[in-house]
Design an enzyme around this catalytic site. Sequence first.
Site, PDB file in Angstrom:
ATOM      1  N   ASP A 117      43.716  30.006  36.133  1.00 20.90           N
ATOM      2  CA  ASP A 117      42.880  29.649  35.385  1.00 20.90           C
ATOM      3  C   ASP A 117      42.478  28.230  35.670  1.00 20.90           C
ATOM      4  O   ASP A 117      41.374  27.560  35.682  1.00 20.90           O
ATOM      5  CB  ASP A 117      43.135  29.635  33.829  1.00 20.90           C
ATOM      6  CG  ASP A 117      42.113  29.116  33.038  1.00 20.90           C
ATOM      7  OD1 ASP A 117      40.900  29.637  33.049  1.00 20.90           O
ATOM      8  OD2 ASP A 117      42.180  28.039  32.164  1.00 20.90           O
ATOM      9  N   LYS A 149      45.725  31.332  28.748  1.00 25.02           N
ATOM     10  CA  LYS A 149      46.317  30.025  28.393  1.00 25.02           C
ATOM     11  C   LYS A 149      47.280  30.385  27.059  1.00 25.02           C
ATOM     12  O   LYS A 149      48.378  29.782  26.932  1.00 25.02           O
ATOM     13  CB  LYS A 149      45.735  28.725  28.281  1.00 25.02           C
ATOM     14  CG  LYS A 149      45.079  28.371  29.884  1.00 25.02           C
ATOM     15  CD  LYS A 149      44.383  27.146  29.680  1.00 25.02           C
ATOM     16  CE  LYS A 149      42.951  27.750  29.428  1.00 25.02           C
ATOM     17  NZ  LYS A 149      41.819  26.909  29.509  1.00 25.02           N
ATOM     18  N   ARG A 191      34.296  26.854  38.019  1.00 26.20           N
ATOM     19  CA  ARG A 191      33.182  27.389  36.883  1.00 26.20           C
ATOM     20  C   ARG A 191      32.350  25.961  36.762  1.00 26.20           C
ATOM     21  O   ARG A 191      31.183  26.105  36.591  1.00 26.20           O
ATOM     22  CB  ARG A 191      33.761  28.316  35.669  1.00 26.20           C
ATOM     23  CG  ARG A 191      34.244  29.431  36.181  1.00 26.20           C
ATOM     24  CD  ARG A 191      35.145  30.028  35.154  1.00 26.20           C
ATOM     25  NE  ARG A 191      34.413  30.066  33.792  1.00 26.20           N
ATOM     26  CZ  ARG A 191      34.884  29.918  32.634  1.00 26.20           C
ATOM     27  NH1 ARG A 191      36.169  29.639  32.562  1.00 26.20           N
ATOM     28  NH2 ARG A 191      34.309  29.892  31.482  1.00 26.20           N
ATOM     29  N   HIS A 215      42.300  26.794  19.129  1.00 27.28           N
ATOM     30  CA  HIS A 215      41.647  26.492  20.400  1.00 27.28           C
ATOM     31  C   HIS A 215      40.174  26.872  20.110  1.00 27.28           C
ATOM     32  O   HIS A 215      39.554  27.678  19.368  1.00 27.28           O
ATOM     33  CB  HIS A 215      41.866  27.696  21.372  1.00 27.28           C
ATOM     34  CG  HIS A 215      41.417  26.973  22.823  1.00 27.28           C
ATOM     35  ND1 HIS A 215      42.157  26.318  23.835  1.00 27.28           N
ATOM     36  CD2 HIS A 215      40.296  27.179  23.528  1.00 27.28           C
ATOM     37  CE1 HIS A 215      41.367  25.985  24.630  1.00 27.28           C
ATOM     38  NE2 HIS A 215      40.288  26.560  24.534  1.00 27.28           N
ATOM     39  N   SER A 271      39.937  33.051  30.139  1.00 32.74           N
ATOM     40  CA  SER A 271      40.349  31.562  30.402  1.00 32.74           C
ATOM     41  C   SER A 271      41.057  31.163  29.357  1.00 32.74           C
ATOM     42  O   SER A 271      42.263  30.588  29.339  1.00 32.74           O
ATOM     43  CB  SER A 271      39.276  30.678  30.571  1.00 32.74           C
ATOM     44  OG  SER A 271      39.384  29.291  30.687  1.00 32.74           O
TER      45      SER A 271
END
Length: 442
Positions: free
Chosen positions: A178, A204, A185, A99, A200
Amino acid sequence: MTTASAGSTGTSPAVEPFDVVDVIRTKRDGQALADGQIDWVIDAYTRGVVAEQQMAALAMAIFLRGMERSEIARWTNAMIASGERMDFQALSKPTTDKHSTGGVGDKITLPLAPLVASFGVAVPQLSGRGLGHTGGTLDKLEAIPGWRADLSNAEMMAQLESAGAVICAAGSGLAPADKKLYALRDITGTVEAIPLIASSIMSKKIAEGTAALTLDVKTGAGAFMKDEADARELARTMVELGTDAGVHTVALLTDMSAPLGRTAGNGLEVRESLEVLAGGGPADIVELTCALAREMLDAAGVHDADVEAALADGRAMDSWRAMISAQGGDVDAPLPVAKHVEDLRATEDGVVTGLDAMGVGVAAWRLGAGRSRPGEAVQAAAGVEIEAHIGDEVKAGDVLARLHTDTPERMPRALESIDGSWTLAAPGTTVRARKIVMDRIA
Ligand code: URA
């Protein structure tokens, strides 16, 4: 794959145990939130009992006041508990995921997922849409005619067995708190906060059930964390959250002062990724793709993999074709072309010593590659093509960048943000090669 449901049941207690205004005031006044407050506020927000305006105020209070590590861990767990957890243990292959915290021209997932899959390791990439000035992987892949982002859990599992890699949207059941907060956001100026980014991403990734995770934490002008010390803190926070949850987690700290590669924008970035998968492409993209691939494979037990060879000999491209066509994408269809292209030209001779990622990212966003309202459609062909990158020599009148859009009325504001993004030194000046991977945090 099995999924386990946890957390929010969709039913509300007769009397809510906390008052959201008290929770907001606690954080606004700089105090730590109690475990019970955190569990409740995330659950109540998911149920719709805490209104968007109230969560926006709380997110801003967190942005301004920060959170202690224990609060971040609790917030992350509450977001995981807001939905289902996935489990890939029934797969015949090990899983490894990556990620990125987001940057300009960051198309790395596109060549990386099929590259890693070509070594027999499963890559379940649950990706997002654009956030602020940074592009989203799903928005990029949707530039490919026919490609679809929404897969059922069963489809995802089948594709991981057959093609090895999946890049898709997180199902609505995965960390739904989220999903709502991410969109909020994006439109309330509360993206760039370590507790909110860390929770966040990690909620996930932990809910997704990957066994190993490699994080690409970006720092520099085009990153959410401009400051290197903040990026290190974000990396350490996420590695700790992942490790505590039993996920083998490593972070690479990488440079985002200048855009990655030579394109920013959805279809343009797919085209550049295809160049990498064909064994070419810009050196910085290849370097970062290979560094992340080695980490991901190592974590999955595949050591000393020759990832460069898999790009050069077409194995990664074969995986890409299998991955894209399994999701309905036409791998041979031409990519969309913008209706309007305008050039930005150099006004003097020189060598490019700096290129501001933020200026380029905001221009691509304004051209239509990103959204300024939730749910807004993005343009597949909009974006910026960089003709003069760091180290290139230019003459007055040379093209620095090509700006692409379907809606020419967007051009002036895009030009406004990109103009001045190039720093030129006297012709002949030597420019030191940029170091993309700055550190490894484990
Ligand atoms: N990516 C995420 O998933 N969340 C963030 O907050 C930032 C980047």
